[in-house]
Design a protein around this motif. Structure first.
Motif, short mmCIF file in Angstrom:
data_model
loop_
_atom_site.label_atom_id
_atom_site.label_comp_id
_atom_site.label_asym_id
_atom_site.label_seq_id
_atom_site.Cartn_x
_atom_site.Cartn_y
_atom_site.Cartn_z
N ILE A 73 -32.14 30.24 56.44
CA ILE A 73 -31.38 30.71 55.08
C ILE A 73 -30.95 31.97 55.18
O ILE A 73 -29.64 32.04 54.57
CB ILE A 73 -32.42 30.49 54.05
N LYS A 74 -31.52 32.83 55.55
CA LYS A 74 -30.97 34.38 55.61
C LYS A 74 -30.44 34.79 56.83
O LYS A 74 -29.69 35.97 56.79
CB LYS A 74 -32.34 35.22 55.32
N LYS A 75 -30.20 34.08 57.82
CA LYS A 75 -29.55 34.09 58.97
C LYS A 75 -29.95 35.43 59.77
O LYS A 75 -29.32 36.16 60.33
CB LYS A 75 -27.89 34.34 59.01
N TRP A 76 -31.40 35.70 59.84
CA TRP A 76 -32.00 36.71 60.61
C TRP A 76 -32.08 36.28 61.99
O TRP A 76 -32.53 35.35 62.11
CB TRP A 76 -33.26 36.97 59.89
N GLY A 77 -32.13 37.41 62.80
CA GLY A 77 -32.47 37.21 64.18
C GLY A 77 -33.91 37.30 64.67
O GLY A 77 -34.68 37.74 63.60
N LEU A 138 -24.92 43.36 62.35
CA LEU A 138 -25.64 42.30 63.11
C LEU A 138 -27.00 42.84 63.67
O LEU A 138 -28.19 41.90 63.73
CB LEU A 138 -24.74 41.72 64.43
N LEU A 139 -26.98 44.16 64.09
CA LEU A 139 -28.20 44.94 64.26
C LEU A 139 -29.23 44.87 63.14
O LEU A 139 -30.45 44.65 63.08
CB LEU A 139 -28.02 46.01 64.96
N TYR A 140 -28.67 45.13 62.02
CA TYR A 140 -29.37 45.06 60.76
C TYR A 140 -30.02 43.83 60.34
O TYR A 140 -31.44 43.69 60.03
CB TYR A 140 -28.85 45.37 59.49
N ARG A 141 -29.56 42.71 60.73
CA ARG A 141 -29.94 41.43 60.67
C ARG A 141 -30.92 41.17 61.72
O ARG A 141 -31.41 39.96 61.56
CB ARG A 141 -28.76 40.41 60.82
N GLY A 142 -31.18 41.85 62.55
CA GLY A 142 -32.18 41.58 63.72
C GLY A 142 -32.03 40.70 65.02
O GLY A 142 -32.57 40.21 65.69
N TRP A 143 -30.44 40.58 65.28
CA TRP A 143 -30.17 40.16 66.49
C TRP A 143 -30.27 41.03 67.55
O TRP A 143 -30.30 42.19 67.48
CB TRP A 143 -28.83 39.54 66.38
N GLU A 144 -30.31 40.37 68.76
CA GLU A 144 -30.76 41.12 70.09
C GLU A 144 -29.43 42.11 70.41
O GLU A 144 -28.32 41.44 70.26
CB GLU A 144 -31.05 40.20 71.23
#
Length: 157
Positions: A73-77, A138-144
C-alpha cells in the motif's frame, strides 16, 4: 477534567478481544491500550496471556501483516519496514520472517515503478538536484542504498 473509567478484568478482556480482532495488533499496542484503560500490571498480564492463548495476539502474524501492507500500500522498502517493526518492539526473528515473505521479483518491480514515476514527476532542470531529490525520496521510503543509487544513475545522467 479527565474521567477515569475503571474496567473489570472481564470487561477489559472483551474490549481487548474486539480491539485485536478488528486489526492485527502488536504487544506494545495492547500494553499501551491497557495502560490507557488504567489496568493494574497484574490484570494486564492476565489479559495479555488470555489474548495469546485465544490467538487474538500473535507477533509473527502481526509482523507479516504489517510488512505486507506497508510494502503493497505505502510502497515502503525493507529497511523502512524493519525500522518501524523494531520501533514496535518486534523480535528480529519475526522481522526477518516478515521480510522474507515479500517476493523478491515483486519487490524489484514495485521499486522500479516507484522510482520511474517519481523521476517523471520531478520538475527540476538541474540533473544533480534532480538526482538528489530522487535519491532522498527513495531512501526515505526505506529502499536499499545499492538499489537507489543504481536506479538514480540509470534514470538521470
Amino acid at each position: 477534567m479527565k474521567s477515569t473509567q475503571s474496567f473489570s478484568v472481564e470487561e477489559a478482556k472483551k474490549k481487548l478481544e474486539y480491539y485485536c480482532a478488528y486489526q492485527e495488533r502488536c504487544h506494545q499496542e495492547v500494553k499501551q491500550k491497557l495502560k490507557n484503560m488504567n489496568m493494574i500490571p497484574e490484570a494486564s498480564d492476565v489479559i495479555i496471556v488470555h489474548l495469546l492463548e485465544h490467538k487474538f495476539l500473535n507477533e509473527t502474524r502481526f509482523a507479516k501483516s504489517f510488512a505486507s501492507g506497508k510494502f503493497r500500500i505505502k510502497k515502503w522498502g525493507k529497511r523502512r519496514i524493519a525500522l518501524e517493526l523494531k520501533r514496535k518492539e518486534i523480535t528480529k526473528y519475526n522481522i526477518d520472517q516478515a521480510l522474507n515473505d515479500i517476493d523478491e521479483e515483486e519487490y524489484l518491480e514495485v521499486f522500479n515503478a516507484l522510482a520511474e514515476k517519481k523521476e517523471a514527476s520531478l520538475k527540476e532542470t538541474d540533473n544533480y538536484k534532480k538526482k538528489k531529490k530522487l535519491i532522498d525520496y527513495l531512501l526515505y521510503r526505506g529502499w536499499e542504498n545499492y538499489l537507489v543509487y543504481d536506479k538514480a544513475n540509470e534514470l538521470i545522467f
